[in-house]
Every structure is written in structure tokens, then in C-alpha cells.
Design a protein around this motif. Structure first.
Motif, mmCIF file in Angstrom:
data_model
loop_
_atom_site.group_PDB
_atom_site.id
_atom_site.type_symbol
_atom_site.label_atom_id
_atom_site.label_comp_id
_atom_site.label_asym_id
_atom_site.label_seq_id
_atom_site.Cartn_x
_atom_site.Cartn_y
_atom_site.Cartn_z
ATOM 1 N N UNK A 228 20.720 23.204 -56.487
ATOM 2 C CA UNK A 228 19.893 21.977 -56.040
ATOM 3 C C UNK A 228 18.601 22.172 -55.358
ATOM 4 N N UNK A 229 18.571 23.728 -55.224
ATOM 5 C CA UNK A 229 17.205 24.082 -54.237
ATOM 6 C C UNK A 229 16.248 24.766 -54.969
ATOM 7 N N UNK A 230 16.488 24.673 -56.274
ATOM 8 C CA UNK A 230 15.620 25.207 -57.537
ATOM 9 C C UNK A 230 15.124 26.623 -57.242
ATOM 10 N N UNK A 231 16.279 27.646 -57.170
ATOM 11 C CA UNK A 231 15.865 28.995 -57.164
ATOM 12 C C UNK A 231 15.323 29.696 -58.173
ATOM 13 N N UNK A 232 14.210 30.675 -58.200
ATOM 14 C CA UNK A 232 14.037 31.419 -59.589
ATOM 15 C C UNK A 232 14.811 32.714 -59.649
ATOM 16 N N UNK A 233 15.190 33.305 -58.426
ATOM 17 C CA UNK A 233 15.838 34.736 -58.717
ATOM 18 C C UNK A 233 16.645 35.116 -57.578
ATOM 19 N N UNK A 234 17.320 35.873 -57.782
ATOM 20 C CA UNK A 234 17.891 36.529 -56.479
ATOM 21 C C UNK A 234 18.077 38.185 -56.668
ATOM 22 N N UNK B 279 10.085 32.550 -45.415
ATOM 23 C CA UNK B 279 8.813 32.787 -46.063
ATOM 24 C C UNK B 279 8.889 31.268 -47.032
ATOM 25 N N UNK B 280 8.616 30.253 -46.170
ATOM 26 C CA UNK B 280 8.783 29.028 -47.206
ATOM 27 C C UNK B 280 7.484 28.356 -47.946
ATOM 28 N N UNK B 281 6.472 29.511 -47.867
ATOM 29 C CA UNK B 281 5.443 28.978 -48.886
ATOM 30 C C UNK B 281 4.762 30.094 -49.301
ATOM 31 N N UNK B 282 3.814 29.978 -50.370
ATOM 32 C CA UNK B 282 3.031 31.149 -50.847
ATOM 33 C C UNK B 282 2.062 31.648 -49.857
ATOM 34 N N UNK B 283 1.606 30.809 -48.812
ATOM 35 C CA UNK B 283 0.537 31.180 -47.960
ATOM 36 C C UNK B 283 1.380 32.343 -46.980
ATOM 37 N N UNK B 284 2.731 31.695 -46.614
ATOM 38 C CA UNK B 284 3.385 32.593 -45.698
ATOM 39 C C UNK B 284 3.651 34.126 -46.027
ATOM 40 N N UNK B 285 3.817 34.219 -47.663
ATOM 41 C CA UNK B 285 4.125 35.262 -48.244
ATOM 42 C C UNK B 285 2.939 36.091 -48.042
ATOM 43 N N UNK C 277 4.582 36.068 -54.992
ATOM 44 C CA UNK C 277 4.350 35.105 -54.068
ATOM 45 C C UNK C 277 4.983 33.666 -54.422
ATOM 46 N N UNK C 278 6.107 33.662 -54.139
ATOM 47 C CA UNK C 278 6.997 32.369 -54.108
ATOM 48 C C UNK C 278 7.768 32.194 -52.906
ATOM 49 N N UNK C 279 8.116 31.073 -52.437
ATOM 50 C CA UNK C 279 8.888 30.696 -51.192
ATOM 51 C C UNK C 279 10.289 31.794 -51.480
ATOM 52 N N UNK C 280 10.603 32.342 -50.396
ATOM 53 C CA UNK C 280 11.585 33.534 -50.187
ATOM 54 C C UNK C 280 12.247 33.248 -49.006
ATOM 55 N N UNK D 248 9.026 25.152 -52.098
ATOM 56 C CA UNK D 248 9.696 25.415 -50.565
ATOM 57 C C UNK D 248 11.124 24.592 -50.479
ATOM 58 N N UNK D 249 11.679 25.248 -49.572
ATOM 59 C CA UNK D 249 13.044 24.992 -49.551
ATOM 60 C C UNK D 249 13.677 24.382 -48.528
ATOM 61 N N UNK D 250 14.759 23.753 -48.290
ATOM 62 C CA UNK D 250 15.101 23.059 -47.204
ATOM 63 C C UNK D 250 16.097 24.016 -46.377
ATOM 64 N N UNK D 251 15.361 24.775 -45.254
ATOM 65 C CA UNK D 251 16.158 25.826 -44.655
ATOM 66 C C UNK D 251 17.601 25.376 -44.198
#
Length: 200
Positions: A16-22, A72-78, A92-95, A117-120
Motif C-alpha cells: 500500500x505504500x508503493x515500495x520500489x525495493x528492499x 529520508x522522506x524525499x529526494x531532497x532529504x536524500x 535518490x528516492x524516499x528511503x 513520500x511515505x506515511x511514516x
């Protein structure tokens, strides 16, 4: 098997949070953080994180060293936290990197990369349920790796008795030697680097 766990986390637990990878990383007693399993990460990324020192600076390593989640909830934070990743768009993805512990023992980390960005709070709830089980598994895996290493060591010990072996020191071992050279005691070094006296 850890790849299958990472795949399950991406495709089921966090869907539900749209992850790209783990990435599941294991912290070894020699101060090395090794990639134990992954899903959805490119070969270049896996090569970069396959084997890191505890003194390297990456989300998965920082979560282990600090014993706290790295959010790190945004590309800018990364970009701000890890400026050398500029130009590596796949990184450079939310992590979110979550430490995996068993009691006070630091075992590894779980890093999840998200599309947006994800719901922490929601992701933390899922991680709070999963992390203890994954921490236990990582603990068992680390024990097996040590046992396999010792078995391999005993097989080759006779051959090495007659041959000198050059062995390179890890970054952590060098750091400890430098601190010893500065006159610090084992308890002082342990407090500084966050390990037990016996590990030092």
C-alpha cells in the motif's frame, strides 16, 4: 531465502505504500555490513552496498550504527544527507532504514526504498510487527555464517600453519588500533564506537 523475504516485504507487506525495493543487511562481528538479501534493486546498487564497513555512510549502515531508524522522506532529504548520491537517480528516492536488533545486540537493518513520500506512522506500524521476526532470522543467519566460517577455517588451518598469511585489517580494526594508540582503554573505545568491551 533472504531475497524471498525482501520480495515479500515489497510485494505484500508494504504494497500500500508503493515500495520500489528492499535491502536486508547483516552486521558481522568483524565490523562489516553485508547485503544478505534484496528485491527491486539494480545490480549497480547491490554492488555498491554488497559489503560496507560500519564506518561507511549509507542509510542501512547508519541505522545499524545509530540503533535508530533513518528516515529520508524525499529526494531532497536524500541529497542533503548523502550528497555523493547526486546523479544516481535510482538511489535518490524516499528511503527508510530500520535497525534490526535482538535485545541490545545490533544485527543488521532493513532498508525500504519508496516511489514517493511515505506515511511514516503507517510504515512504522508494519515495521514494528516485522522487525523482531526479521531480527531473529538475521541472528540465526549470522550464527550460521560464523559457524560456516569456523568450519572452513579449521579445514584450512593445517595448510596455513606452514605458510605465512597476509591479512588486511578491516576499517573498524584500524579505527580501534588508532584509538588504542591515543591511549584509550577498551571500555572507553567500546563507549565511543558503540560495541561491547569484549568485541573491542
Amino acid at each position: 531465502f533472504v531475497d524471498a523475504v525482501a520480495q515479500y516485504l515489497v510485494l505484500e507487506a508494504f504494497r500500500p505504500h508503493e515500495p520500489r525495493g528492499a535491502l536486508v543487511s547483516v552486521f558481522g562481528s568483524e565490523g562489516i555490513v553485508s547485503a544478505a538479501g534484496s528485491f527491486g534493486l539494480t545490480h549497480d546498487v547491490l554492488r555498491a552496498v554488497r559489503r560496507l564497513s560500519l564506518w561507511d555512510h549509507s542509510p542501512s549502515v547508519d541505522a545499524i550504527r545509530e540503533g535508530a531508524p533513518v528516515v529520508l522522506n524525499s529526494r531532497d532529504e536524500m541529497r542533503r544527507q548523502y550528497p555523493w548520491l547526486e546523479g544516481h537517480d535510482t538511489l535518490l528516492v524516499p528511503t527508510l532504514a530500520w535497525p534490526l536488533n535482538l535485545g541490545s545486540q545490533r544485527l543488521g537493518s532493513l532498508q525500504i526504498n519508496f516511489a514517493e513520500s511515505f506515511d511514516l506512522d503507517a510504515v512504522s506500524t508494519v515495521l514494528s510487527d516485522i522487525a523482531p521476526i526479521l531480527g531473529l532470522y538475521v541472528s540465526l543467519r549470522a550464527t550460521r555464517l560464523v559457524a560456516d566460517s569456523r568450519s572452513e577455517e579449521s579445514k584450512h588451518s593445517h595448510a596455513r600453519e606452514h605458510k605465512p598469511v597476509e591479512q588486511e585489517l578491516t576499517t573498524r580494526q584500524l579505527r580501534i588500533l588508532h584509538l588504542l594508540a591515543e591511549g584509550m582503554t577498551n571500555p572507553q573505545i567500546a563507549a565511543r564506537i558503540g560495541f561491547s568491551d569484549s568485541t573491542v
